[in-house]
Design an enzyme around this catalytic site. Sequence first.
Site, PDB file in Angstrom:
ATOM      1  N   HIS A  82       0.851  -1.197   0.000  1.00  0.00           N
ATOM      2  CA  HIS A  82       0.000   0.000   0.000  1.00  0.00           C
ATOM      3  C   HIS A  82       0.884   1.243   0.000  1.00  0.00           C
ATOM      4  CE1 HIS A  82      -3.341   2.711   0.750  1.00  0.00           C
ATOM      5  NE2 HIS A  82      -2.525   3.338   1.561  1.00  0.00           N
ATOM      6  N   ASP A 161     -15.077   2.648   7.000  1.00  0.00           N
ATOM      7  CA  ASP A 161     -14.045   3.618   6.626  1.00  0.00           C
ATOM      8  C   ASP A 161     -14.593   4.654   5.652  1.00  0.00           C
ATOM      9  OD1 ASP A 161     -11.332   4.715   6.344  1.00  0.00           O
ATOM     10  OD2 ASP A 161     -11.497   3.909   4.323  1.00  0.00           O
ATOM     11  N   ARG A 168     -14.837  12.803   8.261  1.00  0.00           N
ATOM     12  CA  ARG A 168     -13.567  13.453   8.616  1.00  0.00           C
ATOM     13  C   ARG A 168     -13.248  14.590   7.656  1.00  0.00           C
ATOM     14  NH1 ARG A 168      -9.675   8.820   8.026  1.00  0.00           N
ATOM     15  NH2 ARG A 168      -8.087  10.407   8.387  1.00  0.00           N
ATOM     16  N   SER A 183      -7.821   3.935   8.915  1.00  0.00           N
ATOM     17  CA  SER A 183      -8.440   4.012   7.589  1.00  0.00           C
ATOM     18  C   SER A 183      -7.688   3.129   6.597  1.00  0.00           C
ATOM     19  CB  SER A 183      -8.444   5.468   7.110  1.00  0.00           C
ATOM     20  OG  SER A 183      -8.870   5.569   5.777  1.00  0.00           O
ATOM     21  N   LYS A 187      -8.798  -1.363   5.333  1.00  0.00           N
ATOM     22  CA  LYS A 187      -8.973  -1.859   3.957  1.00  0.00           C
ATOM     23  C   LYS A 187      -7.944  -2.950   3.646  1.00  0.00           C
ATOM     24  CE  LYS A 187      -8.851   2.334   2.004  1.00  0.00           C
ATOM     25  NZ  LYS A 187      -9.043   3.400   2.985  1.00  0.00           N
TER      26      LYS A 187
END
Length: 442
Positions: A82, A161, A168, A183, A187
Site C-alpha cells: 500500500h 471507513d 472526517r 483508515s 482496507k
Amino acid sequence: MRMYDLIAKKRDNFALNDKEIAFMIDGYVAGSIADYQMSAMLMAIYLNGMNDKELAVLTDCMSRSGDCIDLSGIEGVKVDKHSTGGVGDKTTLVIAPIVAACGGKVAKMSGRGLGHTGGTVDKMEAIPHMRTALKEQEFFDIVNKHGLSVIGQTGNLAPADKKLYALRDVTATVSSIPLIAASIMSKKLAAGSDCILLDVKKGSGAFMKTIDDAIELSEKMVSIGETAGKRTVALITDMDIPLGNAIGNSLEIIEVVDTLKGKGPEDLTEVCLTLAQNMLYLSGKGSLEECKKMAEKSLRDGSAFDKLVAMVDAQGGDTGVILNTEKFVKAPYLHEVIAQQEGYIEKMDTEKCGIVSVILGAGRETKESVIDFSAGIIMRKKVGNYVKVGDVLAVFYTSKKGVFVDAESLYKEALTIGTHKPAKEPLIFARVEKGKVEKFHS
C-alpha cells in the site's frame, strides 16, 4: 450503552474498551448513531489520540464492517503493498511483476486517482481493452498461474471507513495519525493478504510532511498489522520530487515498461527494487540481501517484464502497446516548457506538478471527470539539475486546447531555481518493523 457517554469518556482522555468501540462502529454503519455524535467522537480522538490496543480494535471493527476477502484459493504466501499516494507513483506496476518473477504472489486491489495523485487502476486502463474488474475465480486463477493480478477495489470493503472518511473530510479531522492508520489498515486487513508492505510517502507531494510524522504513522500501522497476525513492514520514501520522469497514465505505463527492461529512471528503479526486495522478504523468500539480488536479476534477465506482459494478456489488455510502446495513442497537442533563467533546480512542489497534470487532463477534478489517458508531463529536468536559459524543463501533452498558459504558469511556480546545488536527499528515509526503526537519512 450510550454514544453520549463514550464521547464524554474520550473527551476526558480515557481509553475506550473493545465493546464500546464495537458498539460505536456497528451503530454508525447501521445508522443508529448520528453524524453529529460521530463528529464529536472523531474530534475527541483527533485531540486525545488512541493507544495501540484501542487502535487495533477500531481497525478490526472497521475491517469487518463489510466484505472480508478470503484469498485461500491462491496458493502460497500472498503479499500486498500500500502506498499513501504520490505523484508519478507507478511503483505497483513495476514491483508486482518483479515479485511474481521471483516466485511471490501478488493479488492486489488498487484504487483510482482523485485530486493531484494518480491511481493505479486509471494507469492500467490506459492499456487498450485492459480489464480491471474480474470475477473472484478468474482473479485467483490468474494469480495462481502468473503470480500476479492487479484489479480495482471490489465488493463492499470496509464501509465503516468510507462513512468515517466522508465525515472526517468535512469536520477538520483528516490529519489525525490514528485515524489515518485505521483508515488505511482496515482496507488492507479486509483485502485478505498474508503480509503487507507499506510505502509511506514523505514530502511536499505527500500527506506526511515530516520524517517524524511519517515514522509515527508507520509505527501505528505496523502495530495494527502485526496485532492482526499479518507480517507488516513500512518504508518511508521521498515525495518531495515526483517519482520518475513521467506524470500521466499512458506516459507512466511507458515508463513502467522502460523500468522493467532495465532502462528506467534511476530514482524509480531504486525505490521499486527496494519495495520488491521487502515484499519478497515478507513472503519468506530469503534474507533482505538475497531478495535484493533476486529482484535485480529479474530486471536483467527480462523475467519481470515477461510477467507484466502475461498479466496484461490474462486481463484482456493489448500486449502490443507493452511490447512496442510507440503504439500508445499520442496526445494531439504538446508544448515545451522553456527555462527563462539559469541555475540549479533547488526544489519542486510535487503537489503543484500533480495539479498541472490534472489541468492537462491526466487526472480527475471530480469523481465524474473523464481522464485523457494520453495527457501528462515528461519532466526533462528535476531537483539537482543545472539549467540554462532555453533548456527544456518539461514537455506537456494534452487533448485540450487552451490549457498550456495556465499549466506552464503553475509548473514554473512549482520549481525553485537558484544558485546553490541542493544536497542529494535519500529516496528512502527509514524502514519500520515491529519494535524497530532503522533510519537511512543523516
